[in-house]
Design an enzyme around this catalytic site. Sequence first.
Site, short mmCIF file in Angstrom:
data_model
loop_
_atom_site.label_atom_id
_atom_site.label_comp_id
_atom_site.label_asym_id
_atom_site.label_seq_id
_atom_site.Cartn_x
_atom_site.Cartn_y
_atom_site.Cartn_z
N ASP A 468 0.80 -1.24 0.00
CA ASP A 468 0.00 0.00 0.00
C ASP A 468 0.83 1.29 0.00
OD1 ASP A 468 -2.17 -1.65 0.12
OD2 ASP A 468 -2.82 -1.07 2.13
N HIS A 472 -0.65 5.27 1.09
CA HIS A 472 -0.20 6.07 2.23
C HIS A 472 0.52 7.34 1.76
CE1 HIS A 472 -0.25 2.53 5.29
NE2 HIS A 472 -0.90 2.17 4.20
N GLU A 544 -7.19 -3.25 -4.03
CA GLU A 544 -8.57 -3.03 -3.61
C GLU A 544 -9.06 -1.68 -4.14
OE1 GLU A 544 -10.72 -4.20 0.46
OE2 GLU A 544 -9.33 -2.51 0.70
N GLU A 548 -7.84 5.37 -4.53
CA GLU A 548 -6.67 5.80 -3.75
C GLU A 548 -5.40 5.71 -4.60
OE1 GLU A 548 -7.25 5.10 0.91
OE2 GLU A 548 -7.55 3.27 -0.24
#
Length: 734
Positions: A468, A472, A544, A548
């Site tokens: 990820d 972040h 997912e 983002e």
Amino acid sequence: MLKKIKRKVKILITKSFKKPPKPYKPPPSSSSFPSPPSPEEPETMPPPPQPALKAPTATPFLFPQTQSTVLPDPSHFFSPNLLTTPLPTNSFFQNFALKNGDQPEYFHPYQIKSSSSSLTISYPSRFFNSAFLYQIFIADLTISASQNSNSQETHKISSFNDLSVTLDFPSSNLRFFLVRGSPFVTCSVSSRTELSISTIHAVLSCSSNSSRTKYTIKLNNNQTWLIYTSSPVDLTSSSLSLITSGGFSGIIRIAILPDSDPQYEATLDQFSSCYPVSGEAVFTKPFSLEYKWEKKGWGDLLMLAHPLHLQLLSGDDCDVTILEDFKFKSIDGDLVGVVGDSWVLKPDPVSVTWHSTRGIKEDSYAEIISALRKDVEALNSTPITTTSSYFYGKLIARAARLALIAEEVAYLDVIPAIRKYLKDTIQPWLDGSFSGNGFLYDRKWGGIVTKQGATDSGADFGFGIYNDHHYHLGYFLYAISVLAKIDPAWGRKYRPQAYSLAADFLSIGRRSNSHYPRLRCFDLYKLHSWAGGLTEFADGRNQESTSEAVNAYYSAALMGLAYGDTHLVATGSMLAALEIQAAQTWWHVREGDSMYGEDFTRENRVVGVLWATKRDSGLWFAPPEWRECRLGIQLLPLLPISEVLFSDVGFVRDLVKWTLPALSREGVGEGWKGFVYSLEGIYNKEGALQKIRNLNGYDDGNSLTNLLWWIHSRGEEGKEFEAGGNVCWFRHYH
């Protein structure tokens, strides 16, 4: 499915293959292939003439170094010459470098597994139901050296590139060129070696042509495989499930004959003598990506394109031939044959903007300003208590949104308070004074980890094992970009740290002295990001939240705007555009689509988690029934670029209709409702506005101010939003 633009791409229907442009000719000598390279001397490609993401100082800033206790040792699988440079952590071949290196990876059209000195090829079948679909790995053919068939030697990754990886089995004299999208698996045998080809099926027949350079293998599962060799070889069916050879050196190419259809065989014959050994993707100019393959042998190169490739292929910039009827099945949609040494892909351009593209009417300012004043006042009364890099990033990005909304509604009185808040919350992460966590540099793989993640693989959602990162860091870049915009002096002071954060996942250079790998998360064949990090998964990489991911590249482009860096603007905008079109292709499930089968398509309007070889309706944190979470995780954070991601009003209407019944479930969070109502506002502005006014809570990365800004900046209800027209003004001048 071809893109609706004028192109000069030649389309060749393989049904009428009576007069191919370059007919197949027998090799002029016993070996039409060049001599294979030695596994001890891996082939390398010269760096392409393209700029890298550069820090503005002569010596790039690095966060303090750390010795992670949770990262795996890359030396088990990477050749020693590769260990001196940063290594990929989210790549299409990541399973080959983790644990035993024996979990499969998907190379389109084959799933490949390496174990015990052998390489196994699977042309996967697919399983569908209403909750998920996946490809089934079956060991169709396994290739090894006969003398090492029981060896436990692991492979070595001797080279890799954007579109390829090379695996060596040194004691077996075998080197496999695994190039994504190749209808052939190509193996180089460096010295005379007896080979073993086994299968879990039964071999019904193994027959050759007169020159013993092509073999046809029929299995009892109705599969037919073709094997091509650069020189004559004797293949013999030694038992029910085993084929062996005499001593051989040279090139072997293996291909499935789709549906055992003879129509495809002529095509495979024609292009069997030209093979790729590596492939790269070159950023040639804004909103243009070029695939280039290093090839050997002779003749034209045949590769396979997935549906998004076919949308983006530009016939104005490359000479390719599309074989419309030459297709392989895939979970990503049909893979279609394309002949050409290079491709040029052009996504719809997207112009990155700080504010809404349509603007806000002045009579809506008052309501937004009222919420804005309360949200800004709350910044001081609700200090950040989390030490999680993800949730902390969301909170500072939320505050940064307030500053840009204040600019848009011409209420600058709150800017000083937001500026102070952002400086107080961002600066400790950049100067190392934040006591609860912080950024560190890991030299083993080459990248940023957190203090917590350096000793705990589960901390910060796996950030310490490179999970990820774009999520972040994307939030941090957004907040930093806004602060640099409203406080240029602060921006100049912390520019080295800002660029270091961006370089972690956005480097596109190939310099030997780089501190970060090339595009850590972005997959240049699939054209979207992966989030999995250094975790072994039987289904390959996964992602997912596409929104983002879009935020990460959008925020990098904003940082380019803040610092006047046109290269960073171009790179971030390009990757955001590709991520958007990939999300619309594979995550957004439209009624009537055939890619995912009737059952899954009927029950779903959006994918939860997309894996390399699986589509799941569930989320990491929620079951499939929580549809509001699925919608929300593909929308947050709510930004100006969100309207490009959800530009298809008809799909948005269907998605909201599919989601709304889930809101009647007990315990649905107010924050998730806010995202559903936001999308409803695209076609039902007034109705959504009333629902948003009645909310009593918001997602931790969202606010009432942001929701009101979104609704009041919508255009005419139900009007289709054109990503390339309304957002990219440059197009109007062409």
